[in-house]
Structures are given as structure tokens and as C-alpha cells.
Design a protein around this motif. Sequence first.
Motif, PDB file in Angstrom:
ATOM      1  N   MET A   1      26.838  48.800  49.657  1.00 62.45           N
ATOM      2  CA  MET A   1      28.172  48.392  49.283  1.00 62.45           C
ATOM      3  C   MET A   1      28.096  46.997  48.659  1.00 62.45           C
ATOM      4  O   MET A   1      27.401  46.132  49.161  1.00 62.45           O
ATOM      5  N   ILE A   2      28.799  46.802  47.567  1.00 59.38           N
ATOM      6  CA  ILE A   2      28.737  45.548  46.823  1.00 59.38           C
ATOM      7  C   ILE A   2      29.514  44.451  47.541  1.00 59.38           C
ATOM      8  O   ILE A   2      29.015  43.367  47.785  1.00 59.38           O
ATOM      9  N   VAL A   3      30.765  44.728  47.845  1.00 57.63           N
ATOM     10  CA  VAL A   3      31.622  43.766  48.555  1.00 57.63           C
ATOM     11  C   VAL A   3      32.087  44.447  49.837  1.00 57.63           C
ATOM     12  O   VAL A   3      32.501  45.610  49.818  1.00 57.63           O
ATOM     13  N   CYS A   4      32.027  43.716  50.953  1.00 53.74           N
ATOM     14  CA  CYS A   4      32.438  44.252  52.253  1.00 53.74           C
ATOM     15  C   CYS A   4      33.858  44.824  52.156  1.00 53.74           C
ATOM     16  O   CYS A   4      34.770  44.159  51.652  1.00 53.74           O
ATOM     17  N   GLU A   5      34.016  46.046  52.622  1.00 54.32           N
ATOM     18  CA  GLU A   5      35.327  46.708  52.541  1.00 54.32           C
ATOM     19  C   GLU A   5      36.409  45.913  53.257  1.00 54.32           C
ATOM     20  O   GLU A   5      37.530  45.785  52.745  1.00 54.32           O
ATOM     21  N   ASN A   6      36.086  45.376  54.425  1.00 58.56           N
ATOM     22  CA  ASN A   6      37.081  44.594  55.176  1.00 58.56           C
ATOM     23  C   ASN A   6      37.546  43.386  54.387  1.00 58.56           C
ATOM     24  O   ASN A   6      38.728  43.015  54.430  1.00 58.56           O
ATOM     25  N   LEU A   7      36.629  42.751  53.669  1.00 59.70           N
ATOM     26  CA  LEU A   7      36.989  41.600  52.841  1.00 59.70           C
ATOM     27  C   LEU A   7      37.936  42.035  51.723  1.00 59.70           C
ATOM     28  O   LEU A   7      38.922  41.359  51.436  1.00 59.70           O
ATOM     29  N   LEU A   8      37.646  43.173  51.105  1.00 60.29           N
ATOM     30  CA  LEU A   8      38.530  43.691  50.050  1.00 60.29           C
ATOM     31  C   LEU A   8      39.922  43.989  50.604  1.00 60.29           C
ATOM     32  O   LEU A   8      40.934  43.585  50.027  1.00 60.29           O
ATOM     33  N   PHE A   9      39.966  44.677  51.759  1.00 59.69           N
ATOM     34  CA  PHE A   9      41.267  45.028  52.352  1.00 59.69           C
ATOM     35  C   PHE A   9      42.032  43.783  52.798  1.00 59.69           C
ATOM     36  O   PHE A   9      43.260  43.739  52.687  1.00 59.69           O
ATOM     37  N   SER A  10      41.319  42.758  53.254  1.00 53.85           N
ATOM     38  CA  SER A  10      41.996  41.532  53.692  1.00 53.85           C
ATOM     39  C   SER A  10      42.618  40.776  52.519  1.00 53.85           C
ATOM     40  O   SER A  10      43.480  39.926  52.709  1.00 53.85           O
ATOM     41  N   HIS A  11      42.188  41.102  51.294  1.00 51.67           N
ATOM     42  CA  HIS A  11      42.753  40.481  50.094  1.00 51.67           C
ATOM     43  C   HIS A  11      43.753  41.402  49.384  1.00 51.67           C
ATOM     44  O   HIS A  11      44.131  41.154  48.242  1.00 51.67           O
ATOM     45  N   GLY A  12      44.136  42.490  50.059  1.00 52.55           N
ATOM     46  CA  GLY A  12      45.202  43.336  49.500  1.00 52.55           C
ATOM     47  C   GLY A  12      44.749  44.637  48.878  1.00 52.55           C
ATOM     48  O   GLY A  12      45.550  45.336  48.246  1.00 52.55           O
ATOM     49  N   ALA A  13      43.479  45.003  49.032  1.00 52.72           N
ATOM     50  CA  ALA A  13      42.997  46.267  48.459  1.00 52.72           C
ATOM     51  C   ALA A  13      43.635  47.451  49.165  1.00 52.72           C
ATOM     52  O   ALA A  13      44.094  47.342  50.300  1.00 52.72           O
ATOM     53  N   ARG A  14      43.650  48.588  48.453  1.00 52.16           N
ATOM     54  CA  ARG A  14      44.134  49.824  49.057  1.00 52.16           C
ATOM     55  C   ARG A  14      43.162  50.937  48.714  1.00 52.16           C
ATOM     56  O   ARG A  14      42.401  50.849  47.741  1.00 52.16           O
ATOM     57  N   LEU A  15      43.203  51.971  49.541  1.00 56.35           N
ATOM     58  CA  LEU A  15      42.323  53.125  49.365  1.00 56.35           C
ATOM     59  C   LEU A  15      43.088  54.215  48.624  1.00 56.35           C
ATOM     60  O   LEU A  15      44.225  54.533  48.988  1.00 56.35           O
ATOM     61  N   GLN A  16      42.475  54.756  47.571  1.00 59.68           N
ATOM     62  CA  GLN A  16      43.123  55.840  46.824  1.00 59.68           C
ATOM     63  C   GLN A  16      42.167  57.012  46.709  1.00 59.68           C
ATOM     64  O   GLN A  16      40.971  56.840  46.472  1.00 59.68           O
ATOM     65  N   ASN A  17      42.693  58.206  46.893  1.00 58.56           N
ATOM     66  CA  ASN A  17      41.913  59.436  46.768  1.00 58.56           C
ATOM     67  C   ASN A  17      42.045  59.990  45.354  1.00 58.56           C
ATOM     68  O   ASN A  17      43.130  59.977  44.761  1.00 58.56           O
ATOM     69  N   ARG A  97      39.459  38.359  41.493  1.00 61.65           N
ATOM     70  CA  ARG A  97      38.896  37.109  40.948  1.00 61.65           C
ATOM     71  C   ARG A  97      39.078  35.968  41.940  1.00 61.65           C
ATOM     72  O   ARG A  97      38.174  35.145  42.124  1.00 61.65           O
ATOM     73  N   GLU A  98      40.233  35.924  42.599  1.00 58.21           N
ATOM     74  CA  GLU A  98      40.465  34.902  43.634  1.00 58.21           C
ATOM     75  C   GLU A  98      39.471  35.067  44.779  1.00 58.21           C
ATOM     76  O   GLU A  98      38.928  34.074  45.281  1.00 58.21           O
ATOM     77  N   LEU A  99      39.229  36.309  45.200  1.00 62.52           N
ATOM     78  CA  LEU A  99      38.264  36.587  46.262  1.00 62.52           C
ATOM     79  C   LEU A  99      36.880  36.046  45.875  1.00 62.52           C
ATOM     80  O   LEU A  99      36.185  35.433  46.686  1.00 62.52           O
ATOM     81  N   MET A 100      36.472  36.248  44.623  1.00 63.66           N
ATOM     82  CA  MET A 100      35.167  35.773  44.155  1.00 63.66           C
ATOM     83  C   MET A 100      35.095  34.238  44.146  1.00 63.66           C
ATOM     84  O   MET A 100      34.076  33.661  44.512  1.00 63.66           O
ATOM     85  N   GLU A 105      29.248  33.439  47.232  1.00 65.40           N
ATOM     86  CA  GLU A 105      28.046  34.228  47.552  1.00 65.40           C
ATOM     87  C   GLU A 105      28.252  35.696  47.186  1.00 65.40           C
ATOM     88  O   GLU A 105      27.303  36.406  46.837  1.00 65.40           O
ATOM     89  N   LYS A 106      29.506  36.163  47.229  1.00 67.39           N
ATOM     90  CA  LYS A 106      29.811  37.540  46.844  1.00 67.39           C
ATOM     91  C   LYS A 106      29.686  37.729  45.330  1.00 67.39           C
ATOM     92  O   LYS A 106      29.349  38.804  44.855  1.00 67.39           O
ATOM     93  N   LEU A 107      29.951  36.657  44.590  1.00 64.84           N
ATOM     94  CA  LEU A 107      29.789  36.705  43.141  1.00 64.84           C
ATOM     95  C   LEU A 107      28.310  36.886  42.796  1.00 64.84           C
ATOM     96  O   LEU A 107      27.961  37.648  41.892  1.00 64.84           O
ATOM     97  N   ILE A 108      27.426  36.208  43.552  1.00 64.98           N
ATOM     98  CA  ILE A 108      25.979  36.374  43.352  1.00 64.98           C
ATOM     99  C   ILE A 108      25.575  37.819  43.663  1.00 64.98           C
ATOM    100  O   ILE A 108      24.793  38.427  42.921  1.00 64.98           O
TER     101      ILE A 108
END
Length: 198
Positions: A1-17, A97-100, A105-108
Motif C-alpha cells: 500500500m502506498i499511503v496508509c489507509e487510516n491516514l487517507l481516511f483521517s484526511h477525508g477519504a471515502r471508499l467507493q465500489n 496535496r495537504e496530506l503530502m 515522508e509519504k511523498l518520498i
Amino acid sequence: MIVCENLLFSHGARLQNYNSGEIIFEEGSNVKYYFQIKTGTVKLTNFHENGKEFIHGLPFDGHSVAETYVFHDKNYAVNAVAVTDCEIIKLEKEKFRELMIQNPEKLIDLYTYTADRMHYRYVISAPLSLMDPLTIMKKLMTHLKGYFGFEEPFSFAVPYTRQQLASLTGLRIETVIRTIKKMEKNKIVKIDNGKIYY
């Protein structure tokens, strides 16, 4: 996994099927999200005027999809289509972009992932100009085998159909079929139940 899922969700990500065959985004459309595959396989593809498809890649579980587009304002130059049923994590472009910025370190990590994919493109594009199908197929399989960490002869089950191999290399399906038969005859691959082992 490139970016931790929890980190993505904590920044407002959503899961889509997405269902198999469903379009995730189309060539020429605006970039609105960062996409990361939770489960499933996606193809990045273009269709030529003659209807022939060229597949740029087949990212799967844990991989991102066309992530470089979140860093500029150009429209997509490819289509993304679900090959299988998929669960995809989507985060709005600006939030990503804000998350990065907040987690350099996630950008690296992301850049390392992208560099690995570019290496694949360089490895594969050079033999395409040779127009020798056997060299093209062997180069592709060698890269894939190394990427997935296999070393022993015939230990790697090629995860693509012959049609997908044709689309990945720009070869005709008939050429791929003939080439794989030739590779089997020359003991470069083994075929078992239709599955290619390299």
C-alpha cells in the motif's frame, strides 16, 4: 500500500465500489481525486482509432492509480477501468496535496513507487522498438517475475491473460499466442492448464 489507509481516511477519504468494466475516470477528464486500490484490479488504457487497446498498466490491491496527476492541472491522458470488482479509496486532490505537505515522508514513498513504475516503462519500451515479439515477452515476464520476488525457473505464474499481454506490449493477440508457444517449445516457459509459468 502506498499511503496508509487510516491516514487517507483521517484526511477525508471515502471508499467507493466499482463493478468489473466500470469506468473510474476517462481520458480528457478533470483530475479531482487521488485513487488507491483497496481490493481489485484496474487497467490504465487508451483506445486507438482502429479500436485497438493499449494497456499502460494493471495496478491492483494497494497500488495507486495515475497518482502523478494530482500534482498538476492537466487532464487525464488515459482511461481507468475496473478489470474486476474493486474497492477504491478516493481522496480529493487538494486534501491529498495537504496530506503530502503535512507528511513529507509519504511523498518520498509515493515518489519511490512512481519511480519504480517509470523503471518498468523504460525496461519495457526499449525492446518494443526491436519488433522481436520473443524479446518483448521475455523482457516483460522477467520484469514481472523480479517485481513479485520470484527467482526459480517456472516459479512465477504470469497473472495476465494472453489478451492483456497483447495490450500491455502493443502486440497482436495472435502474435502473443504464437510467441508463448515458441517460448514453451524452447523451454523458456511452461504451460499448465492454460496458465503461463516463467
